[in-house]
Design a protein around this motif. Structure first.
Motif: not given
Length: 226
Positions: A13, A56, A59, A62
């Motif tokens: 990531q 982003l 992301l 999450d």
């Protein structure tokens, strides 16, 4: 309470986030603050309308949704979408206090109980750039590994020191907690950590564990605001 939350993002990531930020279009960070903040802020940020920022940010939120330490400490009710900044060439952000109430996209407001800084560059990639949080116990410096997050009260006076080599990249955002008061959040966090520790021990008396769990939830029920 200042809390270091490790490993929010995985190595894969992080690679993705860094690649997206390396090719993103940045703007003057002073465009996102008021007159007082603009006097002490020297950095770059992704524009509010940036699709990179939006993707982003999702992301990161999450990833945090699956991080138990974050939830235990923050007890999040709602969070503002993460923003991204870049400090280089002497860039800094002098001492300031974050705004108390912030507008949410699409309407509504968020009370900023907690501030979050997610470090996206390794400490050896840049000189300076320490996040300094000043509270009743003095100054606390943080320069965390990439992928780690610092959680701290939004009421704290804080600054980012000048970056004299390389570039400091980070995401930052604010949380409205279910529990408004810092002292109550800290007590609940300490109790939650103790319960989890006892749960992991096979010889723990289950009736005692059940009693402590009941105390935790009854305190949360008494102190929470939804």
């Amino acid at each position: 309470m200042l809390l270091h939350i490790p490993n929010v993002l995985s190595p894969d990531q992080l690679l993705h986030v860094r690649a997206e930020l390396d090719r993103a279009d940045w703007t003057d960070g002073r465009q996102t603050v008021g007159a007082q903040g603009a006097q002490v802020k020297r950095n770059l940020q992704l524009p509010e309308t940036s699709p990179v920022r939006e993707a982003l940010g999702r992301l990161i939120l999450d990833a945090l949704a699956h991080h138990p330490l974050y939830h235990a400490a923050a007890l999040p009710l709602r969070a503002l979408a993460p923003r991204f900044n870049r400090y280089e060439g002497g860039g800094h952000y002098g001492y300031h206090v974050d705004g108390a109430v912030m507008a949410l996209p699409g309407g509504g407001q968020l009370r900023s109980d907690l501030s979050c800084t997610l470090f996206l560059a390794e400490p050896d990639e840049y000189d300076g750039g320490e996040l300094v949080v000043n509270d009743t116990y003095g100054e606390h410096e943080a320069k965390l590994p990439a992928g780690d997050l610092l959680l701290y009260p939004s009421s704290s006076l804080h600054e980012v020191r000048p970056v004299t080599r390389g570039a400091r990249l980070a995401a930052f955002f604010w949380i409205q907690s279910l529990v408004r008061h810092e002292e109550q959040r800290r007590l609940l966090f300490d109790l939650d950590v103790a319960i989890q520790s006892l749960t992991a021990k096979p010889d723990t008396d289950r009736s005692t564990l059940l009693s402590l769990t009941g105390v935790y939830h009854n305190l949360l029920r008494q102190w929470s605001e939804t």
